[in-house]
Design a protein around this motif. Structure first.
Motif, PDB file in Angstrom:
ATOM      1  N   HIS A  81      -2.190  -3.415  -3.942  1.00 23.49           N
ATOM      2  CA  HIS A  81      -3.010  -4.088  -4.454  1.00 23.49           C
ATOM      3  C   HIS A  81      -2.297  -5.396  -4.396  1.00 23.49           C
ATOM      4  O   HIS A  81      -1.364  -5.719  -4.702  1.00 23.49           O
ATOM      5  N   GLU A  84      -0.648  -8.046  -6.769  1.00 26.62           N
ATOM      6  CA  GLU A  84       0.189  -7.503  -8.061  1.00 26.62           C
ATOM      7  C   GLU A  84       1.594  -8.065  -7.322  1.00 26.62           C
ATOM      8  O   GLU A  84       2.398  -7.097  -6.796  1.00 26.62           O
ATOM      9  N   HIS A 168       3.157  -0.406  -8.418  1.00 24.58           N
ATOM     10  CA  HIS A 168       2.087  -1.338  -8.936  1.00 24.58           C
ATOM     11  C   HIS A 168       2.412  -2.149 -10.277  1.00 24.58           C
ATOM     12  O   HIS A 168       3.577  -2.230 -10.499  1.00 24.58           O
TER      13      HIS A 168
HETATM   14 ZN   LIG Z   1      -2.425  -1.534  -8.588  1.00 26.95          ZN
END
Ligand SMILES: [Zn+2]
Length: 356
Positions: A81, A84, A168
């Motif tokens: 992501h 992040e 993450h």
């Molecule tokens: Zn994530």
């Protein structure tokens, strides 16, 4: 002793002395796409994801740290992501802290898996195809951009690793307390090793996620793609809300070094979580409508069943719904910025397992 027997004995002793050392040395170069590292060195470059039809391609920056000694391959993926930041930045400074001459085995580090989301500053979804990269694994070579990224990471990183960590944190809108995920969706052996990886990484809260498919064709998530292919793997969460704070970066970095020691890739003992809190049930509360979310509780705090996590309002401030905890538990993350689309997460509540 006969001279020849003595010579033979000396020869065997010599072999005995030097063979183990010779066997430990890494002999071959290690390559991922166009990036090649010789034993005892590191190399960085890009994996190219070609354009397809009208859709653009992208590049995946990666570093290989190829140890002078033989050992396992640890795959590290940051930036699945793109908003992040804490683990992404922690892993940018990480390679300079590893001495490839001291390393036994190989580290494949993906710096930013989701470059379109990183440069586009988007939470959850790619700005190109509106898909969540961590929902499209194992990917498709003839799919949309997120699916093509997943396919190349599956083939070039996961398939070439023995162990995988998907790093993450809370997304750009999520305030989060640190934890990792144990996904027991593999064989008993892989599940046991993944459990050990979670404890070894060192975060003191571990979510048990029993919802993941064991089918490699439907692995959906990065770490689950490794697990369903027989490779122990974990997902870690350190940081959030677009911050690049030292505490969150240190947690990610310390966790990776703990694993390197656990796998005997570096000397020393890992600092394991001494008494991790296991979360054996969790619920992600989602927005019933598009609107504005006003958090009323903090990540990391406990909340009673029925306690208010936040209020969902329309764009005029009129209450649509009070978001309440479905059971007493720990708030793992809560959305801490106002915009929400229907179906998106608002908060995650976990129940602490009673005994191990
Ligand atoms: Zn994530």
């Amino acid at each position: 002793m006969h001279l020849w027997n003595r010579r033979l004995l000396q020869f065997l002793v010599l072999i005995g002395l030097f063979l183990p050392v010779a066997a430990l040395a890494q002999r071959r170069d290690f390559s991922i796409g166009p990036v090649t590292a010789a034993p005892g060195t590191r190399a960085s470059g890009f994996l190219e994801v070609p354009a397809r039809g009208a859709e653009p391609g992208t590049r995946i920056p990666l570093t290989i740290i190829h140890g002078a000694k033989a050992g396992p391959v640890l795959g590290l993926v940051a930036g699945t992501h793109g908003y992040e930041y804490a683990p992404i930045v922690a892993m940018q400074r990480f390679p300079a802290k590893v001495d490839a001459k001291e390393l036994a085995g190989t580290i494949i580090l993906v710096h930013i898996a989701n470059m379109p989301s990183f440069l586009g500053r988007t939470i959850y979804y790619s700005p190109v195809d509106n898909k969540n990269l961590n929902r499209v694994y194992p990917g498709k070579a003839d799919g949309t951009l997120s699916e093509r990224i997943a396919e190349i990471i599956t083939r070039e990183v996961i398939d070439k690793s023995n162990y995988v960590v998907d790093l993450h944190c809370g997304d750009g809108n999520e305030s989060l307390r640190p934890y990792s995920y144990w996904m027991p969706s593999g064989t008993p052996e892989v599940n046991a090793q993944s459990r050990e990886m979670n404890i070894t990484f060192g975060l003191d809260h571990i979510v048990i996620d029993n919802e993941r498919s064991g089918d490699p064709a439907k692995s959906v998530y990065t770490a689950n793609t490794a697990i369903t292919r027989g490779k122990p793997a974990i997902t870690t969460e350190t940081g959030g809300i677009g911050q690049v704070d030292a505490e969150s970066m240190d947690l990610a970095e310390a966790g990776v070094f703990n694993l390197l020691r656990h796998f005997k890739m570096l000397p020393g003992e890992p600092k394991r979580a001494a008494h991790p809190i296991w979360i054996d049930q969790n619920e992600v509360l989602r927005a019933v409508e598009t609107g504005t979310f006003h958090a009323r509780a903090k990540a990391g705090s406990f909340i009673a069943e029925g306690g208010v996590l936040g209020v969902l309002t329309d764009f005029f401030g009129k209450t649509i719904q009070e978001i309440r905890a479905p059971f007493s538990g720990l708030i793992l993350y809560v959305v801490a910025t106002p915009p929400v689309n229907q179906g998106e997460p608002l908060a995650m509540v976990g129940r602490v397992k009673k005994s191990d």
